[in-house]
Design an enzyme around this catalytic site. Structure first.
Site, mmCIF file in Angstrom:
data_model
loop_
_atom_site.group_PDB
_atom_site.id
_atom_site.type_symbol
_atom_site.label_atom_id
_atom_site.label_comp_id
_atom_site.label_asym_id
_atom_site.label_seq_id
_atom_site.Cartn_x
_atom_site.Cartn_y
_atom_site.Cartn_z
ATOM 1 N N HIS A 55 -14.838 4.597 -40.291
ATOM 2 C CA HIS A 55 -15.602 3.416 -40.588
ATOM 3 C C HIS A 55 -15.083 3.359 -41.767
ATOM 4 O O HIS A 55 -15.199 4.456 -42.836
ATOM 5 C CB HIS A 55 -16.166 2.782 -40.291
ATOM 6 C CG HIS A 55 -18.167 3.557 -40.184
ATOM 7 N ND1 HIS A 55 -18.144 3.277 -41.809
ATOM 8 C CD2 HIS A 55 -19.332 3.327 -39.797
ATOM 9 C CE1 HIS A 55 -19.081 3.932 -41.998
ATOM 10 N NE2 HIS A 55 -20.060 3.702 -40.692
ATOM 11 N N HIS A 96 -17.158 5.091 -44.519
ATOM 12 C CA HIS A 96 -17.347 7.128 -44.503
ATOM 13 C C HIS A 96 -16.162 6.725 -45.365
ATOM 14 O O HIS A 96 -15.317 8.061 -45.668
ATOM 15 C CB HIS A 96 -16.624 6.900 -42.962
ATOM 16 C CG HIS A 96 -18.091 7.524 -42.636
ATOM 17 N ND1 HIS A 96 -17.248 6.868 -40.912
ATOM 18 C CD2 HIS A 96 -18.893 8.025 -41.760
ATOM 19 C CE1 HIS A 96 -18.717 6.398 -39.908
ATOM 20 N NE2 HIS A 96 -19.520 7.108 -41.145
ATOM 21 N N CYS A 151 -36.973 8.256 -35.569
ATOM 22 C CA CYS A 151 -35.840 7.780 -35.620
ATOM 23 C C CYS A 151 -34.908 8.709 -35.077
ATOM 24 O O CYS A 151 -34.225 9.547 -36.159
ATOM 25 C CB CYS A 151 -35.349 7.181 -36.501
ATOM 26 S SG CYS A 151 -34.065 5.517 -36.827
ATOM 27 N N CYS A 153 -31.399 8.221 -37.719
ATOM 28 C CA CYS A 153 -31.867 8.957 -39.333
ATOM 29 C C CYS A 153 -31.453 9.945 -38.486
ATOM 30 O O CYS A 153 -31.735 10.841 -39.964
ATOM 31 C CB CYS A 153 -32.407 7.943 -39.576
ATOM 32 S SG CYS A 153 -32.747 6.579 -40.357
ATOM 33 N N CYS A 176 -36.962 1.044 -37.504
ATOM 34 C CA CYS A 176 -36.684 1.482 -38.403
ATOM 35 C C CYS A 176 -35.867 0.465 -38.855
ATOM 36 O O CYS A 176 -34.604 0.018 -38.408
ATOM 37 C CB CYS A 176 -35.831 3.060 -38.376
ATOM 38 S SG CYS A 176 -34.413 3.452 -39.491
ATOM 39 N N HIS A 210 -32.358 1.094 -38.338
ATOM 40 C CA HIS A 210 -32.040 1.055 -37.516
ATOM 41 C C HIS A 210 -32.612 0.068 -36.157
ATOM 42 O O HIS A 210 -33.079 0.721 -35.386
ATOM 43 C CB HIS A 210 -31.774 2.677 -36.147
ATOM 44 C CG HIS A 210 -30.708 3.127 -37.292
ATOM 45 N ND1 HIS A 210 -31.223 3.924 -38.539
ATOM 46 C CD2 HIS A 210 -29.394 3.446 -37.193
ATOM 47 C CE1 HIS A 210 -30.218 4.938 -38.532
ATOM 48 N NE2 HIS A 210 -29.719 4.958 -37.808
ATOM 49 N N LYS A 233 -25.046 -6.539 -43.713
ATOM 50 C CA LYS A 233 -25.059 -5.045 -43.593
ATOM 51 C C LYS A 233 -23.695 -5.305 -41.910
ATOM 52 O O LYS A 233 -23.927 -5.864 -41.396
ATOM 53 C CB LYS A 233 -26.156 -5.112 -42.372
ATOM 54 C CG LYS A 233 -26.830 -3.336 -42.381
ATOM 55 C CD LYS A 233 -27.850 -3.139 -41.998
ATOM 56 C CE LYS A 233 -26.968 -1.793 -41.100
ATOM 57 N NZ LYS A 233 -28.511 -1.397 -40.271
ATOM 58 N N LYS A 260 -22.067 -2.273 -35.747
ATOM 59 C CA LYS A 260 -21.124 -2.856 -33.799
ATOM 60 C C LYS A 260 -22.060 -3.946 -33.557
ATOM 61 O O LYS A 260 -21.112 -4.452 -33.259
ATOM 62 C CB LYS A 260 -21.718 -1.550 -33.436
ATOM 63 C CG LYS A 260 -20.456 -0.042 -33.780
ATOM 64 C CD LYS A 260 -20.718 0.957 -32.238
ATOM 65 C CE LYS A 260 -20.596 2.058 -32.963
ATOM 66 N NZ LYS A 260 -21.700 3.038 -32.154
HETATM 67 N N1 MSP Z 1 -24.543 13.680 -40.972
HETATM 68 C C1 MSP Z 1 -25.210 13.243 -41.836
HETATM 69 C C2 MSP Z 1 -24.972 13.747 -43.737
HETATM 70 C C3 MSP Z 1 -25.169 15.051 -43.358
HETATM 71 S S1 MSP Z 1 -24.266 16.097 -44.702
HETATM 72 C C4 MSP Z 1 -25.227 16.883 -45.026
HETATM 73 C C5 MSP Z 1 -24.930 11.235 -42.044
HETATM 74 N N2 MSP Z 1 -23.458 11.319 -41.326
HETATM 75 S S2 MSP Z 1 -23.408 9.875 -41.057
HETATM 76 O O1 MSP Z 1 -22.014 9.212 -40.706
HETATM 77 O O2 MSP Z 1 -24.529 8.110 -41.095
HETATM 78 O O3 MSP Z 1 -22.279 9.189 -43.591
HETATM 79 C C6 MSP Z 1 -23.163 9.211 -43.873
HETATM 80 C C7 MSP Z 1 -22.666 8.919 -45.387
HETATM 81 O O4 MSP Z 1 -21.222 7.862 -44.889
HETATM 82 C C8 MSP Z 1 -23.506 7.802 -45.987
HETATM 83 O O5 MSP Z 1 -24.089 8.352 -47.261
HETATM 84 C C9 MSP Z 1 -22.495 7.742 -47.099
HETATM 85 O O6 MSP Z 1 -21.309 8.787 -47.936
HETATM 86 C C10 MSP Z 1 -21.320 7.086 -46.181
HETATM 87 N N3 MSP Z 1 -21.766 5.009 -45.892
HETATM 88 C C11 MSP Z 1 -22.129 5.145 -44.099
HETATM 89 N N4 MSP Z 1 -21.642 3.225 -44.515
HETATM 90 C C12 MSP Z 1 -21.821 3.163 -45.598
HETATM 91 C C13 MSP Z 1 -21.837 1.858 -45.736
HETATM 92 N N5 MSP Z 1 -21.181 0.534 -45.570
HETATM 93 N N6 MSP Z 1 -20.666 1.930 -47.196
HETATM 94 C C14 MSP Z 1 -20.495 2.636 -47.979
HETATM 95 N N7 MSP Z 1 -21.145 4.100 -47.458
HETATM 96 C C15 MSP Z 1 -21.727 4.326 -46.695
HETATM 97 O O7 MSP Z 1 -25.708 10.918 -42.832
#
Ligand code: MSP
Length: 469
Positions: free
Chosen positions: A19, A22, A127, A130, A144, A147, A296, A299
């Site tokens: 999304h 990422h 959680c 998380c 949480c 979540h 926020k 989904k």
């Molecule tokens: N798998 C763990 C990370 C492990 S690293 C050793 C994880 N994955 S995640 O799929 O949840 O991705 C989290 C990351 O996605 C956030 O830290 C950030 O980089 C990015 N983002 C997720 N949602 C976001 C927003 N709404 N806005 C900006 N970046 C965000 O956590």
């Protein structure tokens, strides 16, 4: 010899498809990677997927697929989408890679032998969203806060623990004292303050294994348990250098990530590395979040924006621009279809696109020919070097506006060919600098602009960014 620059994004969980969140971190990492290549650094840019743990196992079960098959499928949606955004990662790591698993086991074995791991009984609230234990005080309405659609689950197990608490004073010293042998930086400053406050408040040891989760790396000295997903995930940054034969790139120069996983990256990771006798990363940069129309992204709200949708509507360079210019560097940043479309029309269709079209047409009409060298300095360099893509772009857009004014105020179109030369030379010089400065951000547009204006004959071309609604 060239400086090495090793930068990483988080490895994304495969329970979800890509999304805009990422996309944010990965596009910014690519921009920084391209910038470092541009200034001659030898760059290693890593991204990948995080594939073990309860959350992924649960998602695979829901799809009725064996976990590995499920991971293969979702991981591919990440590794496939990034090149479509012109993101040039050097390696894509998956934590189900057997080499990663083996290296993690070796390192844990070492920490265990050094006496930093012990077994104890633990009861806590977990959680799954998380993938971590949370305390009663962190709950909001019994849920949480990150979540709210999930229940936290009470867990009571015998686990292996890492003596994290004993590292608190070392980490405080490492963050506060540049001369500490373990010195590392956390940015922006507010994020460093946050980690320091937590370290100073006193911290507990960390459970690093799970008896109930079978989808994970077996603990090498006790195969009835698997390694806690966060611990092995963090080690990806190190194992990737070994797997790819890039050992000399360790330690990482920059870990880029979102604010919600700062504690893992800014404290737990460093303690584990010290315990393992490995060098510490130089900088951790934790950015804030995008919100979608002030909500926020989730989904259940149905407001998730995907990179595919962005590409379809705006195309690759505009998507990169819209992401970079709204980067939530220090505060959350609000985006949404309406805002993004307005920004596209104002800055790209009008601002940059308009200037390029206008100047090319004038050069053509005034029979202007010139061959100018590429400028030496790029605009916004200082800002990019300190991970501030938004302000770097502002510098470039100041030059766009200035050049636009230069043409207007001199009324170039009313001049004779001879009279127009001085102003057009100045304007083309500027546009070449703009084109070069855009290279890390908008690689295709940058190439088009440099091509179009590097002379000697400058011709009008189709609009770079047609207006959209
Ligand atoms: N798998 C763990 C990370 C492990 S690293 C050793 C994880 N994955 S995640 O799929 O949840 O991705 C989290 C990351 O996605 C956030 O830290 C950030 O980089 C990015 N983002 C997720 N949602 C976001 C927003 N709404 N806005 C900006 N970046 C965000 O956590």
């Amino acid at each position: 010899m060239a400086n090495k620059f090793y930068l990483t994004t988080p490895i994304y969980y495969v329970n979800d498809i890509p999304h805009i969140g990422h996309t944010c971190t990965t596009v910014i990492a690519d921009i920084l990677s391209r910038y470092h290549k541009l200034i001659g650094d030898e760059v290693f840019f890593l991204t990948g997927t995080d594939e073990h743990g309860a959350k992924v196992a649960e998602a695979a079960k829901k799809e009725g697929l064996p976990p590995k098959e499920f991971c293969d499928r979702v991981s591919k949606t990440f590794s496939d989408i990034w090149p479509k955004l012109n993101i040039e990662y050097d390696y894509f790591i998956r934590t189900t890679n057997p080499d990663h698993e083996k290296i993690v086991q070796d390192i844990l074995e070492k920490i265990y032998k050094n006496g930093d791991i012990y077994k104890a009984k633990y009861t806590g609230l977990y959680c799954i969203g998380c993938e971590k234990f949370i305390t009663e005080t962190e709950l909001f309405d019994g849920k949480c806060p990150l979540h709210p659609n999930r229940e936290v689950v009470k867990q009571s197990e015998e686990n292996y623990f890492f003596k994290l608490s004993r590292y608190a004073p070392i980490l405080i010293e490492a963050l506060e004292n540049e001369n500490s042998p373990y010195h590392y930086r956390i940015s922006p400053e507010s994020k460093k303050t946050e980690v320091l406050a937590k370290l100073k408040a006193g911290i507990n040891d960390l459970s690093i294994s799970r008896a109930e989760v079978s989808w994970g790396i077996p603990v090498p000295w006790d195969k009835t348990q698997t390694v806690y997903v966060w611990v092995e995930a963090l080690f990806n940054y190190y194992t990737a250098t070994k797997i790819t034969g890039r050992g000399s790139f360790w330690p990482a120069d920059l870990h880029l990530l979102g604010k919600e996983i700062l504690w893992f990256h800014g404290a737990i990771w460093e303690a584990l590395l010290i315990a393992a006798g490995l060098a510490l990363p130089k900088e951790i940069f934790a950015h804030n979040f995008y919100t979608i129309d002030n909500q926020k992204m989730s989904k259940s709200l149905g407001n998730v924006i995907s990179p595919q949708q962005l590409l379809e509507k705006f195309g690759v360079d505009a998507t990169r621009y819209l992401i970079a210019s709204s980067f939530p560097e220090n505060n959350d940043s609000d985006v949404g279809w309406k805002k993004l479309t307005e920004k596209y029309n104002a800055d790209l269709a009008n601002g940059l696109g308009n200037l390029v079209a206008r100047l090319a047409k004038l050069c053509e009409n005034k029979n202007f020919t010139v061959k100018l060298p590429l400028p030496e300095k790029i605009l916004g360099e200082k800002e990019l070097a300190s991970i501030r893509p938004g302000p770097a772009l502002e510098k470039i857009w100041q030059q766009i506006n200035l050049t636009d004014r230069l043409i207007s105020e001199n009324k170039v179109w009313e001049k004779t060919d001879r009279e127009a030369e001085t102003v057009l030379t100045e304007a083309v010089k500027n546009i070449l600098q703009i084109g070069l400065s855009l290279r890390p951000f908008l690689p295709e547009t940058s190439a088009k602009i440099l091509d179009q204006f590097s002379g000697p004959e400058i011709k009008a071309q189709p609009p770079l960014f047609p207006r959209i609604s």
